[in-house]
Design a protein around this motif. Structure first.
Motif, PDB file in Angstrom:
ATOM      1  N   ILE A 120       0.852  -1.014  -0.038  1.00 46.53           N
ATOM      2  CA  ILE A 120      -0.058  -0.100   0.084  1.00 46.53           C
ATOM      3  C   ILE A 120       1.318   1.821  -0.055  1.00 46.53           C
ATOM      4  CG2 ILE A 120      -2.016   0.914   1.060  1.00 46.53           C
ATOM      5  CD1 ILE A 120      -2.758  -1.993   0.371  1.00 46.53           C
ATOM      6  N   ALA A 121       0.427   1.877  -0.936  1.00 45.38           N
ATOM      7  CA  ALA A 121       1.662   2.961  -1.430  1.00 45.38           C
ATOM      8  C   ALA A 121       1.125   4.135  -1.359  1.00 45.38           C
ATOM      9  CB  ALA A 121       2.162   2.845  -2.790  1.00 45.38           C
ATOM     10  N   GLY A 122       1.475   5.422  -0.024  1.00 48.49           N
ATOM     11  CA  GLY A 122       0.838   6.547   0.123  1.00 48.49           C
ATOM     12  C   GLY A 122       1.873   7.364  -1.174  1.00 48.49           C
ATOM     13  N   LEU A 123       1.024   8.767  -0.716  1.00 45.62           N
ATOM     14  CA  LEU A 123       2.275   9.833  -1.376  1.00 45.62           C
ATOM     15  C   LEU A 123       1.982   9.748  -3.150  1.00 45.62           C
ATOM     16  CD1 LEU A 123       4.533  11.407   0.685  1.00 45.62           C
ATOM     17  CD2 LEU A 123       1.998  11.802   1.044  1.00 45.62           C
ATOM     18  N   PRO A 124       0.873   8.891  -4.169  1.00 40.34           N
ATOM     19  CA  PRO A 124       1.538   8.563  -5.082  1.00 40.34           C
ATOM     20  C   PRO A 124       1.369  10.092  -5.766  1.00 40.34           C
ATOM     21  CG  PRO A 124      -0.917   8.366  -4.920  1.00 40.34           C
ATOM     22  CD  PRO A 124      -0.222   8.890  -3.223  1.00 40.34           C
ATOM     23  N   GLY A 125       1.901   9.962  -7.180  1.00 40.07           N
ATOM     24  CA  GLY A 125       1.955  11.270  -7.925  1.00 40.07           C
ATOM     25  C   GLY A 125       1.939  12.984  -7.146  1.00 40.07           C
ATOM     26  N   LEU A 126       1.070  13.336  -7.316  1.00 38.68           N
ATOM     27  CA  LEU A 126       1.301  14.950  -6.813  1.00 38.68           C
ATOM     28  C   LEU A 126       0.001  15.236  -5.875  1.00 38.68           C
ATOM     29  CD1 LEU A 126       1.667  17.271  -9.366  1.00 38.68           C
ATOM     30  CD2 LEU A 126       3.452  17.050  -8.052  1.00 38.68           C
ATOM     31  N   ARG A 309      -1.247  23.381 -11.022  1.00 37.58           N
ATOM     32  CA  ARG A 309      -1.830  24.433 -11.568  1.00 37.58           C
ATOM     33  C   ARG A 309      -0.336  23.729 -12.539  1.00 37.58           C
ATOM     34  NH1 ARG A 309      -3.453  27.869  -8.069  1.00 37.58           N
ATOM     35  NH2 ARG A 309      -1.666  28.592  -7.237  1.00 37.58           N
ATOM     36  N   ARG A 310       1.033  24.035 -12.428  1.00 36.24           N
ATOM     37  CA  ARG A 310       2.706  24.037 -12.814  1.00 36.24           C
ATOM     38  C   ARG A 310       2.660  23.442 -13.795  1.00 36.24           C
ATOM     39  NH1 ARG A 310       6.761  24.337 -14.664  1.00 36.24           N
ATOM     40  NH2 ARG A 310       8.803  24.174 -13.443  1.00 36.24           N
ATOM     41  N   TYR A 311       2.040  21.750 -13.326  1.00 32.41           N
ATOM     42  CA  TYR A 311       2.085  20.612 -14.485  1.00 32.41           C
ATOM     43  C   TYR A 311       1.215  20.310 -15.098  1.00 32.41           C
ATOM     44  CZ  TYR A 311       6.647  20.682 -11.250  1.00 32.41           C
ATOM     45  OH  TYR A 311       7.573  21.116 -11.335  1.00 32.41           O
TER      46      TYR A 311
END
Lengths: 327, 279
Positions: A120-126, A309-311
């Motif tokens: 179980i993998a936290g902090l996916p992507g942004l 917004r930036r990405y």
């Protein structure tokens, strides 16, 4: 401001996209419900119990919870060993640490051996503003290339909870991205039913198909609503299971629309967009395609709204991509 | 029928070790090369475990209450196959297929083969999974134990020490690690490649009950096991100093003996040096 019970600490609070409805620690509570039914479920973490919501399980079942310290290879290896004695281990850490530090242990210990391990993998992507060290931007590409492994990117609190129960019942290795803390509710728990390997058509429309995964599905639905107000009718297909990939549903949808936008909380190389593009070519479909996702860069640190917004990862960016591909 | 540890019979263990060495030479001769040195060097430990310590059921290798023998170092498969064939887990005749295309006796042991608990070979995995197995067996209230065989070179993998910390932290007295110090890894002796000594002191410092013995002496191995089992609340490290190629001077003396290439005429010499009967 005080932090409600069962919620991730305030330093790294989740971004809820301004959701009208939220749920708290859906994974932790769903795991407790699953573990009440199945005494073979155990939990492990690598010094991130509080930050992956598994502390809810640890509080309820202390004897079935193992702290492994900051040692992700040991975390995954130990989970595989527990699985080999008939347990159903849920091992939590951040996506970056699970996939970058423990890749060989997932590939060989869990996947080659088909160990019944749930990573179980936290902090996916942004989902964190902490910068490139903590943003799991390429994990889906890494995980999806490993044979035998099931890879899931849930959309919201409803799906995190449902998927937790489903993967507990499924016999085999799973990598699941985690939305933690205060998590938006996008899907109706009464009508939505998560199934491994099945994409769900959340909205139909003949003009453009938005094929999305993870939290981008919430933004895809917003984009579709915005497009509808300008006369563009978009379909939204939510692909929660990245592997096994629901080729039939994706190909069937692509066969009846002229253009496609993919949306993923992940780099645009090797994830959902790449899987869709592969399929389109293999199936001989002539569709125009735009991929919305993190470009081929490591992201800055900053607030989540700024980074989105930036990405160009927001609902307006998905709608803009749809208009562009329609032109 | 479950096989309980027989009363340790040193004569029988030495005889089995000798027979296993003959199997190792037989397998290696078929493929013409291989990890002969490791197979010969570890025969004394495997004979001692399979015929003096392990509780297992040859007719039911998946018996849930079995002791687990976990081979981290997949390339020692040649030694393990000799042991599990001798123990009756796989047919002796199957040893003829070692390393052949389509055989389940692959050169690095796959877990699909009976008697192989997990797929080692990518070094640094075995102890991490052994920790999990030991936790699971303890949680089940089973008296079964986990015996992991690592190599000296494998102690260069960081994950070995992650697992060593975890084993001690969780107080896994049902976990035994044998560290085979044969002083040879792919690029040379560990002292040249990446120094490890004093290795036993490292295990001690990580909180393990630690002993260092002659790994080619079954009597010393039995004594170390007895001493380890008397210690509670901690996992057990038994550092084995072994001689690669043990029993065949031709291979004992070969300088580069991590992966031995053998000329066809040398096999007869090797067999005759080992001898028909146990010394």
């Amino acid at each position: 401001m005080s932090t409600p019970r069962g919620v991730t600490g305030s330093i790294l609070t989740s971004s809820t996209d301004g959701a009208a409805q939220t749920a708290t620690a859906p994974f932790g509570h769903a795991l407790v419900r699953a573990a009440e039914k199945n005494p073979r479920i155990v939990g492990l973490t690598a010094d991130l119990g509080k930050y992956t919501d598994i502390h809810v399980f640890a509080d309820k079942f202390p004897a079935r919870f193992f702290q492994m310290g900051m040692a992700e290879q040991s975390l995954v290896g130990c989970a595989c060993g527990l699985a080999r004695t008939g347990y159903v281990p849920f091992a939590t850490t951040y996506a970056v640490f699970a996939t970058r530090r423990a890749y060989d242990f997932i590939a060989i210990g869990a996947a080659l051996g088909r160990a019944n391990v749930k990573i179980i993998a936290g902090l996916p992507g942004l989902t964190t503003g902490y910068g490139g060290t903590h943003q799991g931007i390429e994990d889906l590409a890494l995980m999806r290339s490993i044979p035998n492994l099931t890879v899931i990117d849930p959309c919201d609190a409803t799906e995190v909870a449902q998927a937790t129960q489903v993967i507990a019942d499924y016999d085999g290795p799973v990598y699941m991205r985690l939305l933690r803390g205060i998590v938006p509710v996008v899907l109706d728990e009464k009508t939505h039913r998560f199934e491994i390997g099945r994409a769900k058509l959340l909205r139909d429309g003949p003009d453009v198909a938005i094929i999305s995964t993870g939290l981008m599905t919430g933004r895809a639905l917003e984009a579709a609503a915005e497009l509808a107000s300008t006369g563009v009718n978009a379909a939204v297909l939510h692909v929660a299971t990245i592997k096994p990939f629901d080729r039939e549903s994706v190909a069937a949808l692509m066969a009846r629309v002229p253009c496609v936008v993919t949306a993923e909380n992940h780099v645009v190389t090797g994830g959902l967009g790449s899987a869709v593009a592969d399929l389109a070519v293999e199936a001989g479909l002539r569709v125009r395609l735009r991929k919305v996702g993190i470009p081929d860069v490591f992201c800055e640190s900053g607030s989540i709204p700024y980074l989105v917004r930036r990405y160009t990862m927001g609902a307006p960016d998905i709608a803009a991509a749809a208009r562009e591909v329609l032109r | 029928m479950k096989t309980l540890p027989p009363a340790a019979d040193l004569r029988q263990i030495r005889q089995r070790a000798h027979t296993m060495r003959r199997h190792v030479l037989h397998m290696a001769e078929i493929v013409g090369q291989g990890y002969v040195g490791q197979g010969l060097g570890i025969a004394d430990l495997l004979a001692t475990l399979y015929f003096g310590e392990l509780r297992h059921d040859p007719k039911n290798p998946a018996w849930p209450d079995r002791d687990r023998f976990v081979l981290s170092i997949g390339h020692y498969a040649i030694g393990l196959y000799a042991a599990v064939a001798e123990a009756g887990i796989i047919p002796l005749a199957e040893l003829d297929t070692y390393g052949a295309d389509g055989s389940r006796l692959e050169m690095s042991a796959p877990e699909t083969t009976p008697g192989v608990e997990l797929t080692g070979g990518s070094l640094g995995h075995g102890l991490t999974q052994s920790v999990g197995m030991a936790l699971g067996l303890r949680l089940d209230g089973k008296s079964a134990r986990v015996f992991n065989l690592l190599s000296d070179g494998e102690c260069q993998e960081g994950s070995t020490w992650e697992a060593a910390m975890a084993g001690a932290h969780h107080g896994l007295e049902n976990l035994f690690a044998f560290i085979d110090c044969n002083n040879q890894q792919a690029d040379g002796p560990p002292s040249k490649v990446m120094g490890l000594e004093p290795l036993h002191k490292k295990w001690e410092a990580f909180g393990w009950h630690t002993q260092r013995i002659n790994g080619n002496d079954p009597a010393a191995i039995l004594a170390a096991l007895a001493a380890a089992k008397a210690v509670t609340g901690r996992p057990h490290a038994i550092v084995l100093d072994t001689l690669m190629g043990r029993g065949v001077p031709l291979f004992e003396q070969r300088e580069k003996n991590h992966f031995i290439r053998v000329a066809p005429e040398e096999w007869a010499v090797a067999r005759s040096q080992l001898g028909e009967a146990a010394p």
